[in-house]
Write a protein that holds these residues in place. Structure first.
Motif, PDB file in Angstrom:
ATOM      1  N   ILE A 173       0.833  -1.187   0.065  1.00  0.00           N
ATOM      2  CA  ILE A 173       0.020   0.165  -0.037  1.00  0.00           C
ATOM      3  C   ILE A 173       0.814   1.265   0.108  1.00  0.00           C
ATOM      4  CG2 ILE A 173      -1.728   1.399   1.452  1.00  0.00           C
ATOM      5  CD1 ILE A 173      -2.750  -1.398   2.344  1.00  0.00           C
ATOM      6  N   GLY A 176       2.287   2.157  -3.377  1.00  0.00           N
ATOM      7  CA  GLY A 176       1.273   2.400  -4.134  1.00  0.00           C
ATOM      8  C   GLY A 176       1.034   3.984  -4.019  1.00  0.00           C
ATOM      9  N   LEU A 177       1.091   4.158  -2.603  1.00  0.00           N
ATOM     10  CA  LEU A 177       0.740   5.586  -2.352  1.00  0.00           C
ATOM     11  C   LEU A 177       2.044   6.694  -2.798  1.00  0.00           C
ATOM     12  CD1 LEU A 177      -0.643   5.113   1.435  1.00  0.00           C
ATOM     13  CD2 LEU A 177      -1.811   6.000  -0.490  1.00  0.00           C
ATOM     14  N   LEU A 179       3.902   5.907  -5.410  1.00  0.00           N
ATOM     15  CA  LEU A 179       3.771   6.032  -6.849  1.00  0.00           C
ATOM     16  C   LEU A 179       2.742   6.899  -7.071  1.00  0.00           C
ATOM     17  CD1 LEU A 179       3.951   2.096  -8.147  1.00  0.00           C
ATOM     18  CD2 LEU A 179       5.767   3.989  -8.316  1.00  0.00           C
TER      19      LEU A 179
END
Lengths: 502, 150
Positions: A173, A176-177, A179
């Motif tokens: 997660i 992802g954050l 990116l």
């Protein structure tokens, strides 16, 4: 060809280690080391500021000075990572994973000593491999196209997720954050604005400096203040600090196999343009964790967690110069500024520089080598007073770090919004730490996000146009296999550990 | 707020943010939305998974009220720092923050507080502003004063 390369290397060595030439890299190194302690003034800023002063110089002193400037700032980032949990540069984020716990346990001297020896020996290893491989280098670089670069970056990110102990979902997660934060601003292909929400400030994206300062320095100091701890080191007073530089150096020789493998990872990653030291450091750290018989010790203050990233980070420096000098492809901000300085002095990257002016290329490599050793030696000499910094009272250090974080966030791009951003990330970093969310994947993803998107765009466009055949690219298959291994090995290990326990 | 509630609030906040990012990405052109959607959708799925895990955990962990008070006070000081810099500028706001924090919160003697504030001012003005030419932020009051003078 090898004989020609060796002759050029010898000639370059003679030019660097002669009087008064040696003064240039020494002065460059010491200047870069001093400036690295100023908040927000990075090695890149210093290099950019130095360009106008060297315009009237001959090419040789310019190359000598810039070699020193490139090498000087890197090691100081590792020192702040070990002492304060603040990575001064992207690659030193891997060093803090075990370096800071060692400092907390009162072993800051051992950690700094190990980092110094590992980075100096790593740089030597990288340069020796480079001399042997210069003839093959150009072919190796051309083998890496956008699909290979894309997968290399994905491999780097997957390694970071896997090495975050027991927190694979949260690390994914956080990646992802990171990116998504890297995507704020202009789309590199179409120029469309993304996630700016009407704010002019966000057009240029989220800066790495305010993010790192907030997530680590501010968050760490808030955490220390809340915990009520008197000093960073859990020991009270400088007399309670244990370990020594010799212990750190001994650790490098005791784990020599790991050192060689990490330096080799750094050298290989360095040759690939546009990937950089962060991937090298984390891949080496991941390798150390995955090949250890006792991986559970990592992240809690294992000296191998300092040794591996430091060796890889400095080993990559020599190799990273090849794509810049051979093809004019800078892999980082520092090499881009270096290329600009060389171009201004009529040293255009390409065939001529790699053949007729090869001794000058080696001047750059040897001055970088000298700079890495000088930085490590000065670091070792300062290890006593530096380690004592961890015994300063938190109630004095914390407000000072808050102030310097504000200065650093502002000085980077001179935008007041970055100060707000840094303290916003400070609050986020504190709560992430409090609730067991890993912060490193967030930073590394922000750092690698732009390269990942650029290569994804180019690869998919080339594929749509039928310009590349992915099945005819063996490196792609190799990297896919490595990513798959990264994802499978931890599960196999966990299963085996469960079986052993049962 | 208990620690479990804080954890739920943090994860829920992130879920909302990523959902907003995914929704905003759908309004972009096909090339510009590729990467945001490739990243946002799996991240959103993982966040929902994590949030569900938190909601199922019926742990009641009491937060330490003393620690919470220190947390609130520290963040209030940081808010003050940002407001001070925005209002007074870097050259006045930062040394003022440092001196005030050291004196009132850390209970350091006046000499330490004033000495360190002065050192920071010297670095800001002497090294960054004067030597390196980094233009310091003037602050709202500084700009108003400048406009009034001109």
């Amino acid at each position: 060809m090898l004989e020609f390369t060796l002759q050029a290397a010898w000639e370059g060595l003679g030019l660097v280690f002669s009087w008064p030439n040696i003064l240039y890299p020494l002065a460059g190194t010491l200047l870069a080391m001093t400036v690295a302690f100023l908040p927000g003034v990075s090695g890149v800023t210093l290099m950019a500021l130095a360009i106008p002063f060297t315009l009237t110089w001959e090419p040789l002193p310019v190359v000598l000075t810039f070699g020193g400037l490139v090498g000087g700032a890197t090691f100081m980032g590792s020192i702040t990572a070990i002492l304060f949990n603040v990575p001064g540069t992207g690659p030193s984020a891997a060093t803090l994973l075990d370096g800071y716990p060692l400092a907390e346990q009162g072993h800051a001297r051992t950690a700094i000593g190990c980092a110094a020896f590992s980075s100096a020996l790593g740089s030597t290893f990288g340069i020796l491999v480079l001399i042997a491989l210069v003839p093959l280098m150009t072919r190796a670089i051309l083998a890496f196209g956008p699909p290979e670069l894309l997968l290399l970056l994905v491999w780097g990110l997957s390694t970071i997720v896997v090495i975050t102990r027991g927190e694979v979902v949260r690390a994914s997660i956080a990646t992802g954050l990171g990116l998504l934060l890297a995507l704020v601003g202009h789309d590199p292909l179409t120029g469309e604005l993304r996630f700016t929400f009407g704010s002019l400030f966000l057009w240029d994206g989220i800066g790495l400096v305010p993010m790192m300062l907030g997530l680590f320095s501010v968050a760490e100091m808030v955490d220390l203040s809340v915990s009520g701890r008197a000093t960073i080191s859990k020991m009270r007073g400088a007399g309670a600090l244990t370990g020594s530089v010799v212990d750190g150096a001994r650790a490098v020789f005791a784990n020599f196999g790991l050192f060689v493998r990490s330096a080799l990872i750094g050298t290989i990653v360095g040759i690939v343009p546009g990937v950089g030291g962060t991937v090298a450091s984390f891949l080496a750290y991941g390798h150390a964790v995955q090949t250890a018989k006792d991986p559970e010790r990592f992240g809690r203050g294992d000296i191998r967690g300092v040794l591996a990233p430091e060796a890889a980070h400095d080993a990559k420096d020599g190799g990273a110069l090849v794509p810049v000098l051979a093809f004019g492809i800078p892999g980082s901000d520092a090499t881009a500024v270096l290329m600009a300085a060389l171009l201004l002095h009529g040293l255009a990257p390409g065939r001529e520089l790699m053949t007729d002016k090869l001794p000058l290329v080696f001047v750059l490599i040897w001055s970088l080598f000298l700079s890495n050793w000088v930085t490590s030696l000065v670091g070792v000499m300062l290890v006593g007073p530096l380690a004592r910094l961890t015994t300063l009272r938190v109630r004095v250090v914390a407000p000072l770090v808050f102030t310097l974080a504000a200065v650093g966030a502002f000085a980077d791009q001179q935008r007041i919004g970055d100060v707000v951003l840094a303290f916003g990330f400070g609050a986020a970093g504190y709560y992430m730490k409090k609730h067991g969310w890993p912060r490193i994947p967030l930073v590394v993803a922000l750092l690698l996000g732009a390269g990942l998107e650029r290569n994804l765009h180019i690869t998919s466009r080339l594929y749509e146009l039928g310009r590349i055949d992915l099945t005819a690219r063996p490196i792609v298959f190799g990297l896919v296999a490595l990513i798959a291994l990264n994802l499978v090995v931890p599960h196999v290990r966990a299963r085996r550990a469960r079986e052993v326990r049962a | 707020m208990t620690l479990a509630r804080q954890r739920i609030a943090l994860t829920a906040g992130l879920t909302v943010l990523v959902a907003l990012a995914a929704a905003s990405a759908t309004t972009l052109g096909p090339a510009a939305r590729r990467m945001p959607l490739v990243v946002a959708l799996p991240t959103l799925a993982l966040l929902v998974l994590e949030l569900t895990r938190h909601l199922r955990e019926a742990r009641v962990e009491a937060d330490d009220p003393a620690a919470r008070r220190v947390e609130t006070v520290t963040f209030a000081w940081l808010g003050g720092l940002v407001a001070g810099v925005w209002l007074l500028g870097m050259l006045a706001g930062l040394p003022l923050f440092l001196g005030a924090y050291l004196r009132t919160r850390s209970r350091e003697p006046w000499t330490v507080a004033i000495g360190m504030a002065l050192c920071v001012w010297v670095v800001l003005f002497g090294v960054l502003d004067y030597a390196l030419g980094i233009q310091m932020h003037d602050g709202l009051l500084g700009s108003l004063l400048g406009r009034w003078r001109s």
